[in-house]
Write an enzyme that holds these catalytic residues in place. Structure first.
Site, mmCIF file in Angstrom:
data_model
loop_
_atom_site.group_PDB
_atom_site.id
_atom_site.type_symbol
_atom_site.label_atom_id
_atom_site.label_comp_id
_atom_site.label_asym_id
_atom_site.label_seq_id
_atom_site.Cartn_x
_atom_site.Cartn_y
_atom_site.Cartn_z
ATOM 1 N N ASP A 88 0.832 -1.206 0.000
ATOM 2 C CA ASP A 88 0.000 0.000 0.000
ATOM 3 C C ASP A 88 0.870 1.261 0.000
ATOM 4 O OD1 ASP A 88 -2.320 1.491 0.110
ATOM 5 O OD2 ASP A 88 -3.110 0.534 1.913
ATOM 6 N N ASP A 141 -10.445 2.407 -3.678
ATOM 7 C CA ASP A 141 -10.996 2.258 -2.328
ATOM 8 C C ASP A 141 -12.512 2.333 -2.343
ATOM 9 O OD1 ASP A 141 -8.747 1.737 -0.948
ATOM 10 O OD2 ASP A 141 -8.503 3.735 -0.081
HETATM 11 C C1 DGJ Z 1 -5.835 1.931 1.718
HETATM 12 C C2 DGJ Z 1 -6.191 0.714 0.928
HETATM 13 O O1 DGJ Z 1 -6.612 1.058 -0.348
HETATM 14 C C3 DGJ Z 1 -7.252 -0.065 1.691
HETATM 15 O O2 DGJ Z 1 -7.684 -1.151 0.939
HETATM 16 C C4 DGJ Z 1 -6.672 -0.492 3.002
HETATM 17 O O3 DGJ Z 1 -5.628 -1.397 2.779
HETATM 18 C C5 DGJ Z 1 -6.199 0.712 3.771
HETATM 19 N N1 DGJ Z 1 -5.326 1.534 3.003
HETATM 20 C C6 DGJ Z 1 -5.488 0.293 5.039
HETATM 21 O O4 DGJ Z 1 -4.968 1.343 5.704
#
Ligand code: DGJ
Length: 733
Positions: A476, A546
């Site tokens: 991430d 997201d």
């Molecule tokens: C952003 C990601 O896109 C989410 O899927 C998740 O992993 C969060 N970060 C966790 O902090």
């Protein structure tokens, strides 16, 4: 020979069965653009260059007033000596000026394609030919190489530039573009993919207009705001027909992609690292390699363009071990738990997941340090014993015992102010002396330009991966870069840090993914914040957005599909009401949407009713039976999202075809709609699975199927056919 130099016309003809690209050498000095488009059996030069004595034009040969760099269609701009269009490069001499005068010197043609030191690029050893054109500035002893690789099986060319200092004084690259190209026309529409966090990859189509149209990122990553992509298309071009000239930069940092419609109706296109906040000191005998650009020509509309990108990226970009490897159906813990994790609860979730057929259990954020919310602990990659008393090892063992693979979330590039790592190494954050450190999501960015930081991250990840218990990593990256400076480098190199960061990231990814080729890496930057070909070189799939709402996803995935095949786009069934938008959509529709990407779930399965669990189980069984189609079949867009959010697409391979139609918002005055498949094999017979009725591919392509009326928002119609192998079988039998 796919690339030839014709001594008579002084032209290079790059030619395959689908595409030709012609480069000329004018006055033995200037590298000109002569043609790009449908394949030509030969090129003699019927499209002569225009030479007119034009007002304000300056002339390299004073007596020849019809010859000017200001109007010559070039393959690289010139700097400070008459070409006043947008510049692809700029080099500052020690004397302070930025004038150069590059002349054509020589060329080299060879079979194959060279890798770019330190940078990702399209992989190919066979069926490609490379042309390298060398230009020299004899005043400062500088060299520029224009490198073209032509694919034989695709209408695809890659381009990049290399700048080398063979002189005795250091020079400063102030702009190091990857490519420049002057097309002789201007009746184009410009296509770009634009958006924001949770609203990525919206297609924008606009007419090109006089002057410059530019998209860019100065955020340190390629960004969710714009893909490092643009396409010029004829005005009549649609999904199904027409010319497309597409450009995609293989790079994950600051970029610029721009077109200039200039005064006499030609169009200049340029892509490369963004010149703002950039500089590179090029010492004697050093070279600077620019990232590669993929040039993609289609005379079959946007679906044609996408087919070229999809096949190229799946076969020649993602890590070799993953190009033909099926991807597991995963369950990610994020939306079910956020930061509230406990081993007992996770094991219960894992048991439920295993019972419905999930193949990979992914533990997302929250498992390390004092990570109880998003304000701390990044950098302290030590398991939180209160949450997981038996460590990652204990949970991984349990997940494996249940017959699933185990995956783990990291955000390696970040450091929280509240962390042991920041206490120990405050100098490891990107920073500029005396200025405050700007936080984003209450976190700072590690200075990946430093080799000690790179080594630390390689060692940390290696320690986890070498246990053999982690089958998948979600990588991430949740903020953009500020105070882009480094303690590690001298004052004069501070404008190099943005690019050095990206090089550092690529080095870490290169080492780790080569060491652990069988670990599946999923790229993520708050979803699609760094979804670009540079990252796909190391990680074969990306968490697309997201935003997990099915309706929003139908638009986002539609947008990304212009460039990436479904197998590259992580897509999960999440709970309702959806956490991002509060919408309720049917579980079936959520399933079809997620199956249209890289399929998974992101909810607490224990909260589902028995009926819902039965649907989940059916979805998994169905996907497993048709995984080859969804992951490796061809994907075509049939209908772009309309004002009621209805859209549709088609998967097809040698055995079967599935068309998915989302009705979006239900409406009383429903227009009569026949969905035409366009891309089935016309001569083949297709048997509808539900009714056993047989149709010719031609009929389904051209007459189409009726979309029945359903009084329900967000309903999905699915049409599924088996291809009957013997095309002589009668339609009525
Ligand atoms: C952003 C990601 O896109 C989410 O899927 C998740 O992993 C969060 N970060 C966790 O902090």
């Amino acid at each position: 020979m796919p690339i030839q130099f014709d001594e008579k016309t002084h032209c290079f003809h790059l030619n395959n069965p689908q595409m030709s690209y012609v480069i000329g050498i004018e006055k033995e000095r200037y590298v000109t653009h002569r043609y790009w488009g449908n394949t030509l059996p030969s090129y003699v030069g019927s499209n002569h260059l225009q030479f007119i004595d034009r007002g304000f034009a300056t002339n390299p040969f004073p007596e020849e007033r019809t010859f000017s760099l200001n109007t010559l269609p070039l393959e690289t701009s010139t700097q400070g000596n008459g070409d006043h269009r947008i510049a692809n490069y700029q080099i500052r001499a020690q004397a302070g000026h930025t004038i150069t005068d590059f002349h054509y010197d020589s060329y080299r043609i060879f079979a194959g394609k060279e890798a770019i030191p330190g940078l990702p690029s399209v992989r190919a050893t066979t069926d490609v030919t490379t042309l390298e054109i060398l230009l020299k500035d004899s005043v400062q002893q500088l060299e520029m190489r224009l490198i073209y690789t032509l694919f034989e099986k695709y209408p695809i060319l890659t381009r990049r530039a290399v700048y080398t200092n063979v002189g005795e004084a250091t020079v400063v690259l102030e702009n190091a573009g990857s490519m420049s190209l002057d097309l002789a026309e201007s009746a184009f529409d410009l296509l770009t993919l634009d958006g924001s966090h949770t609203n990525e990859a919206n297609l924008t189509r606009q007419t090109i207009r006089p002057g410059i149209q530019r998209l860019e990122s100065t955020r340190g990553t390629s960004s969710p705001q714009h893909q490092p992509f643009l396409a010029l298309v004829d005005r009549y071009t649609s999904e199904f027909q027409g010319n497309v000239f597409a450009f995609h930069l293989v790079y994950s940092g600051n970029f610029i992609a721009q077109v200039e419609l200039e005064q006499y109706g030609t169009t200049r296109v340029q892509l490369g690292i963004h010149p703002d906040h950039f500089e590179w000191h090029l010492a004697p005998m050093e070279q600077f390699d620019t990232p590669e650009v993929v040039l993609n020509y289609s005379n079959q509309g946007l679906n044609g363009m996408s087919q070229n990108f999809h096949q190229l990226y799946q076969q020649h970009l993602v890590p070799t071990a993953w190009k033909n490897k099926e991807r597991p159906i995963l369950l990610n813990t994020w939306e079910a738990n956020y930061f509230e994790l406990s081993e007992t609860a996770l094991i219960k979730q894992a048991e439920k997941a295993a019972s419905v057929g999930i193949e990979l259990f992914v533990l997302d954020d929250g498992w390390f340090g004092e990570r109880h919310s998003d304000d701390s602990s990044l950098g302290d990659w030590v398991v939180n014993q209160e949450k997981l008393p038996n460590g990652i090892h204990g949970l991984a063992q349990e997940v494996h015992r249940l017959g699933m693979d185990f995956g783990l979330w990291f955000e390696p590039e970040m450091i929280s102010k509240q962390s042991q790592l920041f206490q120990d190494h405050p100098e490891w954050a990107l920073q500029v002396p005396d200025y405050p450190l700007t936080e984003g999501r209450q976190q700072l960015v590690l200075d990946l330009s430093r080799t000690d930081v790179q080594e630390y991250l390689i060692a940390t990840l290696t320690d986890y991966l070498k246990t053999g218990e982690i089958d998948y990593i979600k990588w991430d990256m949740n903020r953009h870069l500020t105070e882009v400076g480094s303690h590690f480098f001298a004052a004069h190199q501070q404008k190099e840090i943005g690019h050095r960061y990206v090089l550092g990231l690529y080095r870490i990814l290169d080492v780790i993914t080569q060491q652990f080729p069988n670990c599946l890496f999923e790229n993520c930057s708050s979803g699609g914040g760094r979804f670009d070909p540079g990252m796909m070189y190391y990680m074969p799939q990306t968490w697309t957005s997201d935003n997990s709402d099915a309706l929003c996803r139908s638009v986002i995935q539609y947008g990304y599909s212009y460039l990436y095949p479904p197998i590259m786009m992580g897509a999960h069934v999440s709970t309702t009401p959806n956490h991002q938008v509060g919408r309720n959509t049917p579980l079936e529709t959520r399933g079809w949407l997620a199956m249209s990407g890289n399929f998974g779930y992101e909810l607490d399965l224990q909260t589902l009713s028995d009926e819902e669990l039965a649907i989940v189980q059916q979805q998994i069984v169905f996907y497993q039976a048709h995984r080859q189609l969804f992951q490796f079949g061809r994907f075509y867009r049939l209908q772009a999202p309309d004002t009621h959010f209805a859209s549709s697409w088609l998967f097809t391979n040698e055995e079967e075809a599935i068309a998915i139609y989302f009705n979006g918002l239900s409406r009383p005055a429903l227009p009569t709609k026949y969905l035409k498949m366009h891309y089935l094999e016309a001569a083949a017979i297709y048997e509808e699975v539900a009714t056993k009725q047989r149709y010719s591919g031609a009929e389904l392509n051209q007459a189409g199927v009726l979309i029945p009326r359903v009084k329900e928002d967000f309903h999905t119609h699915v049409f599924h056919w088996k291809k009957i192998s013997d095309p002589r079988t009668s339609v009525s039998s």
